[in-house]
Each structure stands twice: as C-alpha cells, then as structure tokens.
Design a protein around this motif. Structure first.
Motif, PDB file in Angstrom:
ATOM      1  N   LEU A 103     -14.136 -18.719  -0.505  1.00 20.11           N
ATOM      2  CA  LEU A 103     -12.753 -19.583  -0.912  1.00 20.11           C
ATOM      3  C   LEU A 103     -11.588 -18.363  -1.310  1.00 20.11           C
ATOM      4  N   GLN A 104     -10.349 -18.710  -1.015  1.00 23.35           N
ATOM      5  CA  GLN A 104      -9.194 -17.807  -1.502  1.00 23.35           C
ATOM      6  C   GLN A 104      -8.561 -18.255  -2.530  1.00 23.35           C
ATOM      7  N   GLY A 105      -7.837 -17.513  -3.301  1.00 17.17           N
ATOM      8  CA  GLY A 105      -7.181 -17.697  -4.265  1.00 17.17           C
ATOM      9  C   GLY A 105      -7.238 -16.756  -5.435  1.00 17.17           C
ATOM     10  N   HIS A 106      -7.144 -17.152  -6.792  1.00 23.76           N
ATOM     11  CA  HIS A 106      -6.990 -16.409  -7.855  1.00 23.76           C
ATOM     12  C   HIS A 106      -8.001 -16.441  -8.964  1.00 23.76           C
ATOM     13  N   PHE A 107      -8.357 -15.594  -9.526  1.00 24.50           N
ATOM     14  CA  PHE A 107      -9.301 -15.513 -10.860  1.00 24.50           C
ATOM     15  C   PHE A 107      -8.461 -15.969 -11.955  1.00 24.50           C
ATOM     16  N   ILE A 108      -9.316 -16.804 -12.865  1.00 25.65           N
ATOM     17  CA  ILE A 108      -8.611 -17.224 -14.269  1.00 25.65           C
ATOM     18  C   ILE A 108      -9.966 -16.797 -15.112  1.00 25.65           C
ATOM     19  N   SER A 109      -9.779 -16.250 -16.317  1.00 26.52           N
ATOM     20  CA  SER A 109     -11.194 -16.102 -17.104  1.00 26.52           C
ATOM     21  C   SER A 109     -10.550 -15.767 -18.707  1.00 26.52           C
ATOM     22  N   ARG A 110     -11.600 -16.392 -19.477  1.00 23.30           N
ATOM     23  CA  ARG A 110     -11.293 -16.048 -20.881  1.00 23.30           C
ATOM     24  C   ARG A 110     -12.721 -15.841 -21.539  1.00 23.30           C
ATOM     25  N   GLY A 111     -12.982 -15.100 -22.292  1.00 24.14           N
ATOM     26  CA  GLY A 111     -14.360 -15.080 -22.935  1.00 24.14           C
ATOM     27  C   GLY A 111     -15.483 -14.806 -22.194  1.00 24.14           C
ATOM     28  N   GLY A 112     -15.351 -14.381 -21.020  1.00 23.47           N
ATOM     29  CA  GLY A 112     -16.642 -14.179 -19.936  1.00 23.47           C
ATOM     30  C   GLY A 112     -16.973 -15.614 -19.118  1.00 23.47           C
ATOM     31  N   ARG A 113     -15.999 -16.462 -19.329  1.00 26.64           N
ATOM     32  CA  ARG A 113     -16.217 -17.714 -18.417  1.00 26.64           C
ATOM     33  C   ARG A 113     -15.125 -17.537 -17.300  1.00 26.64           C
ATOM     34  N   GLY A 114     -15.358 -17.858 -16.189  1.00 29.12           N
ATOM     35  CA  GLY A 114     -14.569 -17.961 -15.118  1.00 29.12           C
ATOM     36  C   GLY A 114     -13.985 -19.193 -14.471  1.00 29.12           C
ATOM     37  N   MET A 115     -12.961 -19.073 -13.904  1.00 28.17           N
ATOM     38  CA  MET A 115     -12.415 -20.406 -13.147  1.00 28.17           C
ATOM     39  C   MET A 115     -11.861 -19.676 -11.806  1.00 28.17           C
ATOM     40  N   PHE A 116     -11.756 -20.546 -10.930  1.00 23.22           N
ATOM     41  CA  PHE A 116     -10.963 -20.042  -9.702  1.00 23.22           C
ATOM     42  C   PHE A 116     -10.010 -21.037  -9.208  1.00 23.22           C
ATOM     43  N   GLU A 117      -8.863 -20.406  -9.055  1.00 20.25           N
ATOM     44  CA  GLU A 117      -7.721 -21.089  -8.686  1.00 20.25           C
ATOM     45  C   GLU A 117      -7.241 -21.200  -7.095  1.00 20.25           C
ATOM     46  N   LEU A 118      -7.622 -22.229  -6.355  1.00 22.04           N
ATOM     47  CA  LEU A 118      -7.676 -22.228  -4.872  1.00 22.04           C
ATOM     48  C   LEU A 118      -6.134 -22.048  -4.382  1.00 22.04           C
ATOM     49  N   SER A 119      -6.056 -21.096  -3.680  1.00 21.04           N
ATOM     50  CA  SER A 119      -4.667 -21.061  -2.873  1.00 21.04           C
ATOM     51  C   SER A 119      -4.300 -22.364  -2.179  1.00 21.04           C
ATOM     52  N   SER A 120      -2.962 -22.719  -1.965  1.00 20.06           N
ATOM     53  CA  SER A 120      -2.558 -23.777  -1.540  1.00 20.06           C
ATOM     54  C   SER A 120      -2.600 -23.855   0.169  1.00 20.06           C
ATOM     55  N   GLU A 121      -2.914 -22.593   0.462  1.00 20.49           N
ATOM     56  CA  GLU A 121      -2.977 -22.542   2.055  1.00 20.49           C
ATOM     57  C   GLU A 121      -4.107 -23.546   2.763  1.00 20.49           C
ATOM     58  N   SER A 122      -3.858 -23.828   3.831  1.00 23.97           N
ATOM     59  CA  SER A 122      -5.045 -24.747   4.441  1.00 23.97           C
ATOM     60  C   SER A 122      -6.252 -24.230   4.555  1.00 23.97           C
ATOM     61  N   ASP A 123      -6.069 -23.056   4.692  1.00 22.80           N
ATOM     62  CA  ASP A 123      -7.514 -22.416   5.004  1.00 22.80           C
ATOM     63  C   ASP A 123      -8.126 -21.882   3.797  1.00 22.80           C
ATOM     64  N   ALA A 124      -7.688 -22.035   2.541  1.00 25.73           N
ATOM     65  CA  ALA A 124      -8.248 -21.507   1.424  1.00 25.73           C
ATOM     66  C   ALA A 124      -9.702 -21.980   1.256  1.00 25.73           C
ATOM     67  N   ILE A 125     -10.321 -22.984   1.724  1.00 18.78           N
ATOM     68  CA  ILE A 125     -11.696 -23.135   1.778  1.00 18.78           C
ATOM     69  C   ILE A 125     -12.505 -23.154   3.229  1.00 18.78           C
ATOM     70  N   GLN A 126     -13.001 -22.138   3.374  1.00 18.72           N
ATOM     71  CA  GLN A 126     -13.855 -21.998   4.829  1.00 18.72           C
ATOM     72  C   GLN A 126     -15.346 -22.043   4.543  1.00 18.72           C
ATOM     73  N   ALA A 127     -15.903 -23.017   5.236  1.00 16.98           N
ATOM     74  CA  ALA A 127     -17.400 -23.010   5.451  1.00 16.98           C
ATOM     75  C   ALA A 127     -18.033 -21.913   5.838  1.00 16.98           C
ATOM     76  N   LEU A 128     -19.258 -21.418   5.224  1.00 17.19           N
ATOM     77  CA  LEU A 128     -20.149 -20.475   5.987  1.00 17.19           C
ATOM     78  C   LEU A 128     -21.420 -20.770   6.541  1.00 17.19           C
ATOM     79  N   PRO A 129     -21.881 -20.047   7.346  1.00 17.36           N
ATOM     80  CA  PRO A 129     -23.079 -20.632   7.821  1.00 17.36           C
ATOM     81  C   PRO A 129     -24.297 -20.281   6.863  1.00 17.36           C
ATOM     82  N   ASN A 130     -24.044 -19.124   6.023  1.00 16.71           N
ATOM     83  CA  ASN A 130     -25.123 -18.736   4.880  1.00 16.71           C
ATOM     84  C   ASN A 130     -24.260 -17.815   3.994  1.00 16.71           C
ATOM     85  N   LEU A 131     -25.042 -17.508   3.184  1.00 20.15           N
ATOM     86  CA  LEU A 131     -24.466 -16.519   2.140  1.00 20.15           C
ATOM     87  C   LEU A 131     -24.989 -14.997   2.199  1.00 20.15           C
TER      88      LEU A 131
END
Lengths: 353, 256
Positions: free
Chosen positions: B111-139
């Motif tokens: 995923l492409q975007g920006h981190f958001i966090s408070r108190g150790g809990r994280g969130m991720f804001e996805l970029s508006s670009e069309s390729d912000a989400i890319q499937a991977l064959p594995n991790l």
C-alpha cells in the motif's frame, strides 16, 4: 455628514483607527498561533494548524465583540471615549470578518470534505436539539454570524438613509442577540472541552463587564433625566445662566423623546435630542460654526431649524421655547422635523417684562 | 454624563489636545490587552494530544489485507510479539476504504500512503493514486499464514465510553473526540471510516474497540446518533491480532 455616497469617507482619524484596529487583530492572531506552537506539540500537518487558527480567530472575534459592546456605554459615561465610537462601524465589519474566518475554517474542517453538504451539515450533523448538554452549538454560532453579516452589510450610510434610522437602529440592536447567541455557542461548545478554568473565568468576566457597563450607563442616564416641572403645556428647563453658551441641556418630557435645549449667546432653541444619523445624543454636543454638533459622528444642525446646513439634508423635530425672567421653558409637543422656530431670547424677554 | 467643560471630539476635526493622552491610552490598552489575552488563552488551551499524521512523505507498507467488515492490513511488527499488528485503512478526506480494498481482500498487498498514529495504535491513509494498492505474490521472508489473525473470542462485556471515528481519533484531528469534534466524526463515520468505541481508565489512557453489529457487519449509519456522547454498550468482545472488535446491537446503545 451625508451629501453623496462614497465607499468610505476617509480622514486621518479613520485611517489611524483602522490601522491600530488591524494591528491589534494581526498581533493577537500571530501571538496566539505562535504561543500555541511554542507551548504545545508542534503540528506536522495542516489539520491541527487549522484547529489552532479556528481557536485564534474565534477568541479574537469574541474579544472584539466585547470591545464593541463596551464602546457605547463607555462613551455615554465619559466623552473621553468618543474617539472610539467615531469609527465603530469599521470595528464591527472587522469583527465580522474575523468571525467569518473562524466560521469558514470550522465549516470546512468539521462539516466539509465528506459525503454531505457542509453548510447543511451545520444543522444536521448533530440532531440533539432536545439536549442542552449535547445541543448543536454550531447553529448558534452560524445565527450570530448571520446577524453580524447583516450589520456589516448594512453598516454604510446608504443603508442607514434607505432603511431609515429607526429600522437601521433596530436592526443593529440585534448585536445583543448575536452576543447572547455567541455566549451560548461558547458555553455549549468550546467550554465543554476546554478544561482550564481560565476560559470559564474569562467568559464570565466578559459577560459581567458588558452587562455591568450597560447597567451603569443606563442608571447614570436615568439619574440625569430627573422629573421636569410642568407649567401648562410648558416644561421648565431651568435657569438660563445654567446653560453654558454653545452647549445644551437635555430635558425629558413625560412622553416622547428627550429634548436638547441649546443656548447660542442670548438665545435658546430646542430640538430633538436624537440625531437623525444614528440616534446620537445631540444634547451632549457642542455648537460649532453655528450648528449643534452631534458627539457621535459630528452631524450638525441649525438649532433654530432642526436642519443640517445646506447642502446636507438631515432634519430633526424642533420645539417652541420661551424665557420668563431667567427661567427657560420648552413646549414638549414636537414640530415636524426641520420646522423653523424663532429662538427665545433673554433680552427680548427682559424687554417684554 | 458629559460636562460642558469636557473636551469635545469631532471625527473630521483635529483631535483636541486634552484627548491626545486618552487616545494613546486606548491604543496601549488595545494592544497590550489583546497580547495578554492571546498569551493566556493560548497557554491555557487544551493540549491537542500526541497524534501524528505525517503528510511530508508518502510511504509503502506490506501485509495481509482483510476486509471483514472494515479494511485492515495485518503486518509483522516485532514489538507486537506473536500478534500480528493491525493497521486500520482509510481513504483521503472523510471516506472509508472498503470499496477500494474489497477486490484485494485476503491478499498480500503493498500500500502507498501516509501513516496516522496515536498512542501506539496505527492507521494508514491510502494515497488517491490508482496504484496505491498492489497485490503481491507473497510477503517476502514472512509467510502469509503467520499474518492471518486468529479470532479470539473474549466473551460478552458492558463498556462505557464514546463512539469516535478512527481516523480523527488516531491522529488526524487534535482533538479527535468530544463534543466539539462531533460533527467531524459524524461525517467521517457516515463516509465509511471505521467507527471505534473508546474507553478510558482512571489515568485517561484510551482503549479502542472496532464496532460491528452482532453478525459482524458495519454499523456506521446505526451509530451516528450516538457519536461523541457518553454512552454504554453491551456486546461480544473478540481479538484479531492486536485489535479488539466489539459486536454490538446498535439498538441497545444507552446514553449516560
């Protein structure tokens, strides 16, 4: 005074007034934002900066409204405050502009950038109109901003002339409703989350200050009114020598508006105490260039005619006067605005005697 | 009331000499008074909190994407121990990311975007670009199965707290809770952003619970009337990775 309309009839006093006004606004907002950044966590993004700006502009506008509401009674209590009153309309327009900046920021960041209409959201995002604690305080702020807008938009003499002084004054008295709405806006909004007592103390002090000043000015005016002695249709104003030359004495008839009895040399004339411009107290004015001059904005009237000198066109009601011995009397029946009335004269009175 | 000997001011005439010191006092009171109020009110205002939303640089993260019912990326984080770290996902502005992430549900993604966090809990804001989400064959070195969070039922519970929107609460707005933030939270939750339940202990430390209905579906619209108010909820608690989920009946939310 009004002869033709221009956007602003600038003079040195107005320029100085506005310069210090803007300097104060800039100083306040720069200091508020700067101190916040120094004393709190520095923001990494735009949203907290917007919240800081919201707080800065809201507190600034609220303070300015307190200042505006203080000028009227202060000027009633002492003529030393008259320079503050002269350009109060610019103060009001500036207050609206600062309040508008707060309103736009709050609407954009809290109600906007989502899946609904931001303006509509002010009324619909919180529907707890049935609860005082949860009441949608934003609605109160929007209503107050609407009133300040109407006042700012009609602040020009063009509107004063076309709406008429009565309607115009009534409209601008809504500033007290706006103040009440904003007190509730703050009490049901920011004060619900601001835990430091400094905010509650500041707002309480402001409320007591504004109410106290108005009560004091009203009480002083009531004390000054007194009860005039009536002799048939005539009201006794007092001894001729007690009216200083070039000044006026105000008498309050049992019915109707106060009357300004003006002395010019050996003559006295009477005209309405209410200036046709903004209702200023003519009786607290002075005779300048042969005209009674309003202490609020310098509108002038020929005292024996109730008319502004040509080419100006303002008119106020006039009254008949007489002098018996040294005693000055006025008939409290108002004559149509601008009706010439021959001044009563001490020398003539003596001659008759 | 003014006396005859008082100075008389007319705006278009020169300032009487006796009024000059007064005008100077007005200017000083105006500037010093405003400066004083600015310093005091700014110093005494509520602390905005430690939330972070770093827009300065776009970053990429990889993990296992789940959308049940809200989009969450489970990632490896040594600090989280054996538990997979759950990162809530969101779109820009006040919109959720369900529609964008649904086609990739269950897959390893970058995923492409920006981190958001408070108190150790994280969130991720996805970029508006069309390729912000890319499937991977594995991790890469981390096999996918270890990221798949187990669902650990923790039983029924009754909690008192506040319903908030996860994006603002986790760092975008400061503060991102309470009455003044209510309208923003309503717009965020209405726009599909994951609704959370926030409880606080005696030290005001927050614990977050992702809210679903009793069958695990979103409750965004159902909780809108209760957002940012003190409420009590009853529900079934569950842990997925390091994230708590609370399944509630929205019809039984009680105002306190």
């Amino acid at each position: 005074m009004s002869h033709g309309y221009v956007a602003v009839q600038w003079n040195r006093h107005k320029r100085m007034y506005d310069a210090w006004l803007v300097t104060g606004i800039v100083l306040y907002n720069v200091l508020f934002v700067g101190v916040t950044l120094l004393t709190h966590r520095p923001p990494e993004d735009v949203a907290p900066l917007a919240v800081i700006a919201m707080r800065s502009t809201s507190t600034c506008a609220f303070l300015m409204l307190h200042a505006i509401l203080s000028i009227g009674p202060l000027a009633r209590l002492s003529p030393h405050f008259a320079p503050l009153l002269y350009n109060r309309r610019h103060f009001g327009v500036a207050t609206f502009c600062v309040g508008l900046a707060h309103g736009l920021l709050a609407t954009l960041f809290y109600h906007g950038m989502g899946n609904g209409n931001a303006l509509l959201g002010i009324f619909t995002d919180n529907l707890r109109y049935d609860s005082l604690a949860q009441f949608p305080f934003q609605v109160l702020g929007l209503l107050a901003l609407g009133i300040l807008f109407l006042m700012a938009a009609t602040s020009h003499d063009f509107w004063l002339k076309n709406l008429g002084p009565g309607v115009w004054k009534a409209l601008h008295m809504f500033v007290y409703l706006a103040y009440g709405l904003l007190v509730m806006h703050v009490a049901l909004g920011a004060l619900q989350s601001e835990t430091n007592p400094a905010y509650v103390v500041a707002m309480g002090f402001g409320l007591v200050w504004v109410c106290g000043l108005h009560l004091l000015a009203g009480w002083r005016e009531h004390q000054a009114d007194g009860k005039p002695t009536q002799n048939g249709p005539w009201i006794e104003v007092g001894d001729f020598e007690q009216i200083q030359d070039g000044c006026a004495r105000v008498v309050t008839p049992p019915l109707g508006e106060r009357i300004a009895v003006v002395r010019q040399g050996q003559h006295v004339s009477a005209l309405s105490n209410v200036c046709a411009h903004q209702g200023g107290p003519l009786g607290e004015g002075r005779v300048i260039d042969g005209c009674l001059t309003c202490p609020w904005h310098g509108y002038q009237y020929l005292a024996d005619r109730g008319q502004s000198p040509p080419p100006f066109t303002e008119k106020v009601a006039t009254y008949r006067t007489k002098i018996e011995g040294q005693r000055v009397f006025v008939d409290p029946t108002p004559l149509p605005p601008g009706t010439p009335v021959e001044p009563a004269s001490v020398s003539r009175s003596h001659a008759r005697a | 009331m003014p006396e005859p000997n008082d100075p008389f001011y007319v705006g278009y005439a020169p300032l009487p000499k006796r009024l000059r010191p007064w005008v100077l006092r007005f200017v000083l009171v105006w500037l010093v008074g405003l400066a004083g109020f600015a310093v005091v009110l700014a110093t005494k205002q509520q602390d905005p909190g430690p939330g972070e939303w770093d827009l300065s640089k776009q970053v990429a993260i990889e993990g296992l994407l789940r959308v049940d019912p809200y989009p969450v990326l489970f990632v490896h984080d040594p600090k989280a121990g054996d538990l997979a770290r759950a990162v809530l996902l969101v779109s820009e502005f006040k919109f959720g990311a369900q529609d964008r992430t649904q086609p990739f549900a269950g897959q390893a993604v970058r995923l492409q975007g920006h981190f958001i966090s408070r108190g150790g809990r994280g969130m991720f804001e996805l970029s508006s670009e069309s390729d912000a989400i890319q499937a991977l064959p594995n991790l890469g070195p981390n096999p996918e199965p270890t990221l798949a969070p187990t669902r650990e039922p923790l039983g029924p519970c009754t909690l008192q707290g506040e319903i908030a929107d996860s994006k603002c609460f986790l760092g975008v707005m400061k503060p991102g809770f309470g009455k003044t933030h209510r309208a923003c939270a309503v717009r965020c939750i209405s726009g599909g952003i994951t609704p959370i339940f926030v409880t606080r202990d005696a030290q005001r430390n927050a614990t977050l619970y992702v809210l679903t209905d009793l069958v695990g579906q979103p409750v965004n619209e159902a909780v809108l009337p209760f957002v940012a108010e003190p409420v009590e909820v009853q529900g079934n608690l569950e842990r997925r990775g390091d994230l708590f989920y609370l399944a509630i009946d929205p019809g039984k939310i009680m105002r306190k």
